[in-house]
Motif scaffolding. Structure first.
Motif, PDB file in Angstrom:
ATOM      1  N   ILE A 173       0.966  -0.836   0.143  1.00  0.00           N
ATOM      2  CA  ILE A 173       0.100  -0.157   0.392  1.00  0.00           C
ATOM      3  C   ILE A 173       0.596   1.260  -0.204  1.00  0.00           C
ATOM      4  N   TYR A 174       1.833   0.983   1.025  1.00  0.00           N
ATOM      5  CA  TYR A 174       2.702   2.354   0.894  1.00  0.00           C
ATOM      6  C   TYR A 174       4.133   2.962  -0.356  1.00  0.00           C
ATOM      7  N   SER A 229       2.374  10.226   2.319  1.00  0.00           N
ATOM      8  CA  SER A 229       3.194  10.886   3.232  1.00  0.00           C
ATOM      9  C   SER A 229       2.286  10.639   4.457  1.00  0.00           C
ATOM     10  N   ILE A 230       1.550  11.776   4.367  1.00  0.00           N
ATOM     11  CA  ILE A 230       0.599  12.084   5.630  1.00  0.00           C
ATOM     12  C   ILE A 230      -0.551  10.943   6.086  1.00  0.00           C
ATOM     13  N   ILE A 231      -0.713   9.818   5.071  1.00  0.00           N
ATOM     14  CA  ILE A 231      -1.338   9.152   5.846  1.00  0.00           C
ATOM     15  C   ILE A 231      -0.958   7.940   6.220  1.00  0.00           C
ATOM     16  N   ILE A 232       0.027   7.492   5.679  1.00  0.00           N
ATOM     17  CA  ILE A 232       0.931   6.634   6.175  1.00  0.00           C
ATOM     18  C   ILE A 232       1.388   7.012   7.801  1.00  0.00           C
ATOM     19  N   THR A 233       1.039   8.222   8.313  1.00  0.00           N
ATOM     20  CA  THR A 233       2.067   8.777   9.098  1.00  0.00           C
ATOM     21  C   THR A 233       1.186   8.306  10.134  1.00  0.00           C
ATOM     22  N   ALA A 246       4.448  11.939  13.272  1.00  0.00           N
ATOM     23  CA  ALA A 246       3.614  10.962  14.276  1.00  0.00           C
ATOM     24  C   ALA A 246       4.611  10.842  15.992  1.00  0.00           C
ATOM     25  N   LEU A 247       4.095  11.067  16.711  1.00  0.00           N
ATOM     26  CA  LEU A 247       4.739  11.029  18.586  1.00  0.00           C
ATOM     27  C   LEU A 247       4.582   9.006  18.367  1.00  0.00           C
ATOM     28  N   ILE A 248       5.502   8.278  19.049  1.00  0.00           N
ATOM     29  CA  ILE A 248       5.033   7.114  19.282  1.00  0.00           C
ATOM     30  C   ILE A 248       5.863   6.916  20.470  1.00  0.00           C
ATOM     31  N   CYS A 249       5.544   5.770  21.105  1.00  0.00           N
ATOM     32  CA  CYS A 249       6.627   4.897  21.925  1.00  0.00           C
ATOM     33  C   CYS A 249       6.663   3.685  21.448  1.00  0.00           C
TER      34      CYS A 249
END
Length: 226
Positions: free
Chosen positions: A22-23, A53-57, A80-83
């Protein structure tokens, strides 16, 4: 030999690989690779992709129960801010000239010899239009010069001066992020002098120049700008 294996957490890399149909092709770029060459800590992961890019993020943020926001919709930049594994990560989709394609084969894609420039502590634009295409790079250039003690050929200064006049086109969030990084990671006085010398400061904070005509009371001997 620089070891670039394991730069992307396995859970994040596997999520990207699982959605590659998809990406499309996705590459790790920028600070993570640079910091690895310099032996510095990696905290941010910047990726490029040909589309979505925006959709993936957003989907990465959702999958890892993190937060997401658009930094520059026109240029397709989001964060994206993730842990993952108790480690907080900033995951950006943006553009750069030195890359590592996922899945990580350990082979760097470096068409402009960026790795050599990193090791030689030399900051070079990719082309004469690099700053013009994305004016926020003029602020980033100042941070890199100061944070990593890089040399910068004076012949590129005119490109910086010209591009800085278009900083009003850049979102406040992107400019803020670069300024905060300067304040957090560099010698602020030296960075301000470079911003002033390159003609960037007047385009970021035009109000500052009104301080030149503001004389201060004794015992001050300089105007408010100085």
């Amino acid at each position: 030999m620089v070891n670039i294996k394991g730069l992307v957490p396995s859970a994040l890399e596997q999520f990207i690989i699982n959605n590659q149909d998809i990406y499309g092709d996705i590459f790790l770029v920028g600070g993570a690779i640079r910091n690895t060459y310099l032996g510095r800590k990696v905290e941010d992961l910047d990726f490029i992709t040909t589309h979505h890019s925006i959709i993936i993020t957003k989907e990465i943020a959702d999958h890892f129960h993190g937060n997401y926001y658009i930094m520059d919709e026109k240029r397709g930049t989001a964060r994206a801010l993730i842990c993952i594994d108790d480690k907080n990560l900033k995951v950006d989709f943006t553009m750069n000239a030195i890359a590592l394609q996922l899945p990580n084969s350990g082979k760097i894609i470096d068409p402009l010899n960026g790795a050599s420039d990193i090791l030689n502590r030399s900051l070079k634009p990719c082309s004469s239009s690099s700053f013009e295409i994305d004016p926020v790079r003029v602020i980033r250039a100042v941070r890199f010069i100061n944070e990593f003690d890089l040399s910068f050929n004076p012949i590129f200064t005119d490109w910086v001066r010209t591009a800085s006049k278009n900083l009003h086109q850049i979102s406040g969030e992107r400019k803020r992020d670069e300024i905060v990084k300067i304040l957090e990671k560099t010698d602020c006085k030296q960075a301000l002098l470079i911003l002033l010398d390159f003609g960037i400061l007047e385009n970021l904070f035009p109000e500052i120049y009104g301080l030149e005509s503001l004389e201060l009371d004794i015992p001050h001997v300089h105007n408010a700008c100085e």
